[in-house]
Design a protein around this motif. Structure first.
Motif, PDB file in Angstrom:
ATOM      1  N   GLN A 539     -19.407  -7.496 -44.492  1.00 34.82           N
ATOM      2  CA  GLN A 539     -20.642  -7.203 -43.438  1.00 34.82           C
ATOM      3  C   GLN A 539     -20.860  -8.650 -43.498  1.00 34.82           C
ATOM      4  O   GLN A 539     -20.746  -9.604 -42.214  1.00 34.82           O
ATOM      5  CB  GLN A 539     -21.327  -6.451 -43.761  1.00 34.82           C
ATOM      6  CG  GLN A 539     -21.052  -4.996 -44.028  1.00 34.82           C
ATOM      7  CD  GLN A 539     -19.638  -4.088 -42.916  1.00 34.82           C
ATOM      8  OE1 GLN A 539     -19.683  -4.534 -41.830  1.00 34.82           O
ATOM      9  NE2 GLN A 539     -18.333  -3.861 -43.908  1.00 34.82           N
ATOM     10  N   ARG A 540     -20.689  -9.469 -44.332  1.00 37.40           N
ATOM     11  CA  ARG A 540     -21.592 -10.911 -44.176  1.00 37.40           C
ATOM     12  C   ARG A 540     -20.276 -11.718 -44.061  1.00 37.40           C
ATOM     13  O   ARG A 540     -20.464 -12.758 -43.648  1.00 37.40           O
ATOM     14  CB  ARG A 540     -22.130 -11.122 -45.599  1.00 37.40           C
ATOM     15  CG  ARG A 540     -23.743 -10.331 -46.117  1.00 37.40           C
ATOM     16  CD  ARG A 540     -23.515 -10.798 -48.011  1.00 37.40           C
ATOM     17  NE  ARG A 540     -24.996  -9.525 -48.184  1.00 37.40           N
ATOM     18  CZ  ARG A 540     -26.132  -9.754 -47.864  1.00 37.40           C
ATOM     19  NH1 ARG A 540     -26.744 -11.168 -47.098  1.00 37.40           N
ATOM     20  NH2 ARG A 540     -26.388  -8.807 -47.917  1.00 37.40           N
ATOM     21  N   GLN A 541     -19.062 -11.466 -44.338  1.00 39.32           N
ATOM     22  CA  GLN A 541     -17.748 -12.804 -43.626  1.00 39.32           C
ATOM     23  C   GLN A 541     -17.925 -12.546 -42.790  1.00 39.32           C
ATOM     24  O   GLN A 541     -17.012 -13.459 -41.303  1.00 39.32           O
ATOM     25  CB  GLN A 541     -16.518 -11.838 -44.805  1.00 39.32           C
ATOM     26  CG  GLN A 541     -17.081 -12.451 -46.185  1.00 39.32           C
ATOM     27  CD  GLN A 541     -15.084 -12.044 -47.233  1.00 39.32           C
ATOM     28  OE1 GLN A 541     -15.050 -10.544 -46.406  1.00 39.32           O
ATOM     29  NE2 GLN A 541     -15.398 -12.777 -48.256  1.00 39.32           N
ATOM     30  N   LEU A 542     -17.616 -11.063 -41.977  1.00 40.78           N
ATOM     31  CA  LEU A 542     -17.758 -10.881 -40.478  1.00 40.78           C
ATOM     32  C   LEU A 542     -19.030 -11.312 -39.449  1.00 40.78           C
ATOM     33  O   LEU A 542     -18.755 -11.184 -38.469  1.00 40.78           O
ATOM     34  CB  LEU A 542     -17.054  -9.939 -40.384  1.00 40.78           C
ATOM     35  CG  LEU A 542     -16.304  -8.659 -40.656  1.00 40.78           C
ATOM     36  CD1 LEU A 542     -16.003  -7.458 -40.550  1.00 40.78           C
ATOM     37  CD2 LEU A 542     -14.691  -9.650 -40.211  1.00 40.78           C
ATOM     38  N   ASN A 543     -19.741 -12.147 -40.608  1.00 37.99           N
ATOM     39  CA  ASN A 543     -21.083 -12.164 -39.375  1.00 37.99           C
ATOM     40  C   ASN A 543     -21.725 -11.031 -38.899  1.00 37.99           C
ATOM     41  O   ASN A 543     -21.957 -10.795 -36.982  1.00 37.99           O
ATOM     42  CB  ASN A 543     -21.508 -13.300 -39.451  1.00 37.99           C
ATOM     43  CG  ASN A 543     -21.336 -14.514 -39.672  1.00 37.99           C
ATOM     44  OD1 ASN A 543     -21.443 -14.565 -40.945  1.00 37.99           O
ATOM     45  ND2 ASN A 543     -20.594 -15.490 -39.187  1.00 37.99           N
ATOM     46  N   THR A 544     -21.435  -9.555 -39.483  1.00 41.08           N
ATOM     47  CA  THR A 544     -22.012  -8.504 -38.500  1.00 41.08           C
ATOM     48  C   THR A 544     -23.396  -8.806 -37.995  1.00 41.08           C
ATOM     49  O   THR A 544     -24.849  -8.493 -39.046  1.00 41.08           O
ATOM     50  CB  THR A 544     -21.599  -7.201 -39.220  1.00 41.08           C
ATOM     51  OG1 THR A 544     -20.564  -7.170 -40.339  1.00 41.08           O
ATOM     52  CG2 THR A 544     -22.229  -5.942 -38.314  1.00 41.08           C
ATOM     53  N   GLN A 545     -23.631  -8.290 -36.841  1.00 42.30           N
ATOM     54  CA  GLN A 545     -25.118  -8.440 -36.411  1.00 42.30           C
ATOM     55  C   GLN A 545     -25.487  -7.798 -36.079  1.00 42.30           C
ATOM     56  O   GLN A 545     -25.431  -6.020 -36.455  1.00 42.30           O
ATOM     57  CB  GLN A 545     -24.616  -8.516 -34.825  1.00 42.30           C
ATOM     58  CG  GLN A 545     -26.461  -9.093 -33.882  1.00 42.30           C
ATOM     59  CD  GLN A 545     -25.533  -9.365 -32.304  1.00 42.30           C
ATOM     60  OE1 GLN A 545     -24.156  -9.023 -31.866  1.00 42.30           O
ATOM     61  NE2 GLN A 545     -26.844  -9.505 -31.210  1.00 42.30           N
ATOM     62  N   GLY A 546     -26.752  -7.520 -36.697  1.00 38.98           N
ATOM     63  CA  GLY A 546     -28.059  -6.943 -37.261  1.00 38.98           C
ATOM     64  C   GLY A 546     -27.436  -6.905 -38.309  1.00 38.98           C
ATOM     65  O   GLY A 546     -28.748  -5.906 -39.352  1.00 38.98           O
ATOM     66  N   TYR A 547     -26.809  -7.303 -39.692  1.00 39.61           N
ATOM     67  CA  TYR A 547     -26.960  -7.081 -40.668  1.00 39.61           C
ATOM     68  C   TYR A 547     -27.357  -8.030 -41.733  1.00 39.61           C
ATOM     69  O   TYR A 547     -26.837  -8.992 -41.031  1.00 39.61           O
ATOM     70  CB  TYR A 547     -25.019  -6.400 -41.366  1.00 39.61           C
ATOM     71  CG  TYR A 547     -25.164  -6.147 -42.967  1.00 39.61           C
ATOM     72  CD1 TYR A 547     -24.621  -4.625 -43.020  1.00 39.61           C
ATOM     73  CD2 TYR A 547     -25.291  -6.456 -43.827  1.00 39.61           C
ATOM     74  CE1 TYR A 547     -24.786  -4.200 -44.189  1.00 39.61           C
ATOM     75  CE2 TYR A 547     -24.940  -6.234 -45.143  1.00 39.61           C
ATOM     76  CZ  TYR A 547     -24.937  -4.826 -45.521  1.00 39.61           C
ATOM     77  OH  TYR A 547     -23.901  -4.625 -46.198  1.00 39.61           O
ATOM     78  N   ASP A 548     -28.111  -7.725 -42.509  1.00 40.37           N
ATOM     79  CA  ASP A 548     -28.443  -8.296 -42.956  1.00 40.37           C
ATOM     80  C   ASP A 548     -29.219  -8.377 -44.187  1.00 40.37           C
ATOM     81  O   ASP A 548     -29.202  -7.518 -45.148  1.00 40.37           O
ATOM     82  CB  ASP A 548     -30.226  -8.977 -42.007  1.00 40.37           C
ATOM     83  CG  ASP A 548     -31.141  -7.930 -41.852  1.00 40.37           C
ATOM     84  OD1 ASP A 548     -31.234  -7.008 -42.798  1.00 40.37           O
ATOM     85  OD2 ASP A 548     -31.848  -8.265 -40.850  1.00 40.37           O
ATOM     86  N   ASP A 549     -30.347  -9.304 -44.787  1.00 39.59           N
ATOM     87  CA  ASP A 549     -30.345  -9.520 -46.426  1.00 39.59           C
ATOM     88  C   ASP A 549     -31.524  -8.707 -46.811  1.00 39.59           C
ATOM     89  O   ASP A 549     -31.666  -7.882 -47.648  1.00 39.59           O
ATOM     90  CB  ASP A 549     -30.931 -10.530 -46.461  1.00 39.59           C
ATOM     91  CG  ASP A 549     -30.129 -11.698 -46.842  1.00 39.59           C
ATOM     92  OD1 ASP A 549     -28.566 -11.543 -47.127  1.00 39.59           O
ATOM     93  OD2 ASP A 549     -30.602 -13.225 -46.368  1.00 39.59           O
ATOM     94  N   GLU A 550     -31.585  -7.424 -46.022  1.00 44.32           N
ATOM     95  CA  GLU A 550     -32.924  -6.328 -46.500  1.00 44.32           C
ATOM     96  C   GLU A 550     -31.678  -4.966 -46.587  1.00 44.32           C
ATOM     97  O   GLU A 550     -32.019  -3.916 -46.262  1.00 44.32           O
ATOM     98  CB  GLU A 550     -33.407  -6.462 -44.927  1.00 44.32           C
ATOM     99  CG  GLU A 550     -34.966  -7.205 -45.337  1.00 44.32           C
ATOM    100  CD  GLU A 550     -35.503  -7.508 -44.458  1.00 44.32           C
ATOM    101  OE1 GLU A 550     -36.945  -7.478 -45.073  1.00 44.32           O
ATOM    102  OE2 GLU A 550     -35.812  -6.691 -43.200  1.00 44.32           O
ATOM    103  N   VAL A 551     -30.430  -5.018 -46.466  1.00 42.35           N
ATOM    104  CA  VAL A 551     -28.952  -4.140 -46.120  1.00 42.35           C
ATOM    105  C   VAL A 551     -28.371  -4.307 -47.223  1.00 42.35           C
ATOM    106  O   VAL A 551     -28.184  -4.934 -47.258  1.00 42.35           O
ATOM    107  CB  VAL A 551     -28.625  -3.765 -44.668  1.00 42.35           C
ATOM    108  CG1 VAL A 551     -27.829  -3.549 -44.217  1.00 42.35           C
ATOM    109  CG2 VAL A 551     -29.664  -3.655 -43.177  1.00 42.35           C
ATOM    110  N   PHE A 552     -27.815  -3.067 -47.146  1.00 40.20           N
ATOM    111  CA  PHE A 552     -27.019  -3.172 -48.709  1.00 40.20           C
ATOM    112  C   PHE A 552     -26.168  -1.862 -48.039  1.00 40.20           C
ATOM    113  O   PHE A 552     -26.505  -0.730 -48.204  1.00 40.20           O
ATOM    114  CB  PHE A 552     -27.066  -2.936 -50.198  1.00 40.20           C
ATOM    115  CG  PHE A 552     -26.021  -3.096 -51.070  1.00 40.20           C
ATOM    116  CD1 PHE A 552     -25.687  -4.139 -51.353  1.00 40.20           C
ATOM    117  CD2 PHE A 552     -25.895  -2.409 -51.661  1.00 40.20           C
ATOM    118  CE1 PHE A 552     -24.412  -4.660 -52.207  1.00 40.20           C
ATOM    119  CE2 PHE A 552     -24.932  -2.678 -53.013  1.00 40.20           C
ATOM    120  CZ  PHE A 552     -23.993  -3.251 -53.022  1.00 40.20           C
ATOM    121  N   ALA A 553     -24.621  -1.620 -48.482  1.00 38.95           N
ATOM    122  CA  ALA A 553     -23.447  -0.757 -48.022  1.00 38.95           C
ATOM    123  C   ALA A 553     -22.572  -0.527 -49.459  1.00 38.95           C
ATOM    124  O   ALA A 553     -21.998  -1.682 -49.510  1.00 38.95           O
ATOM    125  CB  ALA A 553     -22.733  -1.511 -46.431  1.00 38.95           C
TER     126      ALA A 553
END
Length: 636
Positions: A539-553
Motif C-alpha cells: 500500500q505504501r509503495q502504491l501510495n494508496t490514498q487514505g492509507y497512512d501511518d495510522e493504518v496496518f494491513a
C-alpha cells in the motif's frame, strides 16, 4: 462503531488420563494427571490471573492494608461459574500467578510456618517471585491454611473439569532470602543445606557467598519504610544472614542497594563468578535435536557434572506435574544458562510431552538459543512487538514498524507469545500506556492475529482495569503485585461471584464483549494457524490514498480460510481507502469476480465485494471508524 458481536465459544473436549512415569533422577514413582493438549483447537489463549486478587470483593483499598482490612482472594473463589467465565474469553490455559508459597507478612505460626521479616519482604503480601517453599502453596489463598495444598489440588481438578489447563510459576534464578521448605518430600533438602559457605563458589553450592561478611538490609531511599512505617516485632532494619549471599539480580554486595532484588538470593547453576561454565556444554547441533535426544544427552553425563541446583529444580517441576499442573511460566529465564533449560525441559517433556512451557526472555539475541537449545515452547514478544505497538499508541512510531518487528522473528513466530498486559507491565487504561482501554483495541487485534503464537490476556484487561490504587509498595499504573488490594473494574464484572457484569459500566461491558469475540477467533478462525503475508508495504509503495501511518494491513490464510486484517490506530480520524491485494495472493486464493469478504468482528456488517483488476491484482474498498479493526474473511 467498533463492530462488536459475540461469537459462540465452543467448549473443547479434553480427556484426562492417569499415567505413571518413572523419572531417573527422582526417587519415587509419581502419578501424573495429564490433559490432552492436542484436543485444544486453534491458537492457545493464556489467561493470567493474579490469584490472590482475582476473587477479592473487598473495596477498602487502604495503603499497606492487612488481609482483614483489604481482603484477599482464595482458591475457592474460582468456582465453576468463575471458570466458565474465564473460558468464555477463549481461554485454553489459566496461568495462576503467585501460587508457590512465597515470603509475606502474616502470622501463620499456628500452622508451623515461620514468620517472614518485613525488612526483606516487598510489600505486605510479598512478591510472588520470592518463593520460600516450592513444595507448598501460599497460605493466604486457602480457606484453611492447614489444608492449602489440597485446596489447590481441587482447583487444578476444577480447571481441568472446565476444559482448561493449569500453568504455575517457577522462578529458577532466585528464591526468598529466608527460603525454608516445611513440606518437601522425604530426602529433599533445602536450598543451601549442604553448601560450603567458606567458598564464594562451588559447583554443588546452591548459593553464592560474600565470604567473611554478614548481610545488611539496604539503606531505604525516598522515605521508604517497611509496612509503611507500621510497628512490627521483626521490622528493625536487620536480617540475620552469615555469610551474606549474592542478591537475586546478581549484586555481590553484603549490603545491596535498595533498588536491587534484596528480598531474594541468586541460585548457582554452575556458573563461576568469572562467568565461565562448570557443567557439560551442549554440542552445537543440538539446536536441531528433539527433547528426547536432549534428555538422553544429560542422562549420559557423569552424575557429579550436574550441579545440585539443576536437580533440585527438576524435582520441583516433577512434583507439580504429579499434582496435575500442565505447564510452567519461568521468571527471568535469560538469567539462567541455556543448558539448564535443556536439562529441565527435556525432563518435563519426558513426563508430559504436551506440557506448556513459557519463558520470560527479553534479549532478542538469545531467543533462538532458548527455543532451540533450551527447548522452550514460548517466549515473551515484548522487546519487538509489544514495545512497537505501545510506541504506535503513543504516536511515536508508524504502523510500518509492525511489519519490521514481526520480520525479526518470522522464523520463530509461533514461539513468540503476544500480550498487551501482564503483572509486570502498566495497565492499558493509564496515561502511561493508552489513557483509555479502547485506544489499545487496534493493537490488541494485531497482537492476537498477527502470528501463530498464543495470546496472553491479563485478568481485568478485558474490562479496562486501570491499576490506579496506591496499595503500598511501589507506584500505581499496574495492579499491585506486592500488597493486598481490590481490583475495581474486575470486581464490578465479578459482581460478588455471579460473573455477569451486574455492576459493570456500559463501556466495560462493551469492551468485554469485544475481547470475547476477538479471542474466540483464535479457535474458530483456522487461518490464524496458517501463513502470513503483510500487505502494508504494498500500500505504501502504491501510495494508496487514505492509507497512512495510522493504518496496518496484513493477511492470514490456509487452504480452508483466507483473512484480510486491517486496523486503524487513529483515535480521531476515520480512514477510507482502496486496499490492493498482490496478484500472488489472487492466484493462491483463487479469487474470482464473485468473491466477497465479511468482517468476522461484526454481526451486522454485510459482505463487500472484491474487485479484480486488469493487472491481476484485486482491490477492496475499506472504510474504518477511529480505532476500528476488521477481520475480513473471503466468502464465495
Amino acid at each position: 462503531m467498533l463492530g462488536l458481536g459475540l461469537s459462540a465459544c465452543q467448549p473443547n473436549t479434553i480427556e484426562q488420563t492417569d499415567t505413571t512415569v518413572k523419572n531417573d533422577n527422582y526417587n519415587e514413582n509419581v502419578s501424573v494427571t495429564q490433559t490432552d493438549q492436542t484436543a485444544i483447537t486453534g491458537k492457545p489463549v493464556v489467561y493470567q490471573v493474579f490469584t490472590r486478587l482475582y476473587g477479592n470483593t473487598n473495596t477498602t483499598n487502604k495503603a499497606w492494608g492487612t488481609i482483614a482490612e483489604n481482603g484477599v482472594g482464595k482458591f475457592s473463589d474460582f468456582t465453576d461459574v468463575a471458570l466458565q467465565d474465564i473460558k468464555s474469553l477463549g481461554t485454553t490455559h489459566v496461568w495462576y500467578t503467585g501460587v508457590p508459597h512465597h515470603a509475606l507478612v502474616n502470622d501463620y505460626t499456628n500452622y508451623g510456618i515461620g514468620n517472614d521479616d518485613p525488612d526483606v519482604v516487598k510489600g505486605r503480601a510479598g512478591s510472588p517471585y520470592a518463593v520460600k517453599d516450592y513444595y507448598n502453596v501460599n497460605p493466604d489463598l486457602a480457606n484453611n491454611p492447614a489444608n492449602r495444598l489440597a485446596e489447590f489440588e481441587a482447583l487444578i481438578g476444577r480447571t481441568h473439569a472446565n476444559d482448561m489447563q493449569v500453568i504455575i510459576d517457577i522462578v529458577p534464578n532466585h528464591v526468598a532470602r529466608n527460603y525454608h521448605s516445611i513440606s518437601a518430600p522425604k530426602g529433599e533438602l533445602d536450598f543451601g543445606a549442604n553448601d560450603d559457605k567458606t567458598n564464594t563458589y562451588s559447583r554443588h553450592n546452591n548459593f553464592y557467598y560474600v565470604v567473611g561478611e554478614d548481610f545488611q538490609v539496604p539503606q531505604a531511599s525516598n522515605g521508604y519504610q517497611a509496612l509503611g512505617g507500621e510497628t512490627h516485632p521483626l521490622s528493625d532494619g536487620m536480617f540475620a544472614e552469615s555469610p551474606a549471599k549474592w542478591t537475586g539480580n546478581g549484586s555481590r554486595l553484603a549490603k545491596p542497594d535498595a533498588n536491587d532484588w534484596y528480598e531474594t538470593v541468586k541460585i548457582n547453576y554452575g556458573v563461576k563468578p568469572d562467568g565461565s561454565h562448570d557443567f557439560p556444554a551442549l554440542p552445537n547441533d543440538y539446536a536441531n535435536k528433539t527433547a528426547a535426544e536432549h534428555l538422553a544427552f544429560w542422562q549420559a553425563q557423569a552424575a557429579d557434572d550436574i550441579p545440585d541446583s539443576w536437580r533440585k529444580f527438576e524435582h520441583i517441576a516433577q512434583y507439580w506435574l504429579a499434582k496435575g499442573v500442565d505447564g510452567f511460566r519461568y521468571d527471568m529465564a535469560e538469567m539462567v544458562p541455556v543448558e539448564f533449560w535443556s536439562y529441565l525441559n527435556s525432563h518435563i517433556k519426558h513426563t508430559n510431552p504436551n506440557a506448556f512451557i513459557l519463558a520470560e526472555v527479553y534479549n532478542p539475541d538469545l531467543y533462538r538459543d532458548y527455543i532451540h537449545l533450551g527447548k522452550m515452547d514460548y517466549l515473551y514478544d515484548k522487546v519487538d512487538l509489544y514495545d512497537t505497538l505501545k510506541a504506535i499508541i503513543h504516536g511515536k512510531a508508524s504502523t510500518a514498524a509492525i511489519a519490521t518487528a514481526h520480520a525479526k522473528v518470522s522464523d520463530i513466530d509461533q514461539h513468540m507469545l503476544h500480550f498487551l498486559e501482564n503483572h509486570d507491565e502498566q495497565r492499558i487504561n493509564t496515561v502511561d500506556f493508552a489513557s483509555n482501554p479502547f485506544n489499545a483495541l487496534p493493537a490488541m487485534v494485531v497482537s492476537t492475529t498477527l502470528s501463530r503464537s498464543p495470546t496472553l490476556l491479563y485478568f481485568g484487561q478485558d474490562v479496562g482495569e486501570s491499576g490506579a490504587e496506591n496499595a503500598g509498595f511501589g507506584q500505581p499504573t499496574r495492579t499491585s503485585i506486592f500488597d493486598y488490594v481490590g481490583v475495581p473494574a474486575h470486581q464490578r464484572w465479578m459482581n460478588n461471584g455471579k460473573f455477569d457484569g451486574g455492576q459493570s459500566t456500559s463501556d466495560e461491558k462493551t469492551l468485554r464483549a469485544y475481547y470475547q469475540t476477538l479471542l474466540n477467533l483464535s479457535h474458530s478462525a483456522t487461518a490464524l494457524q496458517g501463513e502470513y503475508v503483510e500487505l502494508d508495504t504494498l500500500q505504501r509503495q502504491l501510495n494508496t490514498q487514505g492509507y497512512d501511518d495510522e493504518v496496518f494491513a496484513f493477511s492470514r490464510f490456509n487452504n480452508e480460510q483466507q483473512l484480510i486484517i486491517v486496523s486503524n490506530f487513529s483515535q480521531q480520524h476515520s480512514k477510507m481507502f482502496t486496499l490492493t491485494l498482490p496478484h500472488t495472493l489472487i492466484n493462491q486464493w483463487h479469487i474470482s469476480q464473485n468473491t466477497a469478504v465479511k468482517n468476522l468482528l461484526s454481526t451486522t456488517q454485510l459482505a463487500r465485494p472484491l474487485v479484480l483488476q486488469s493487472d491481476s491484482s484485486a482491490t477492496i474498498d475499506v472504510q474504518l471508524a477511529p480505532l476500528q479493526s476488521v477481520v475480513m474473511a473471503l466468502q464465495r
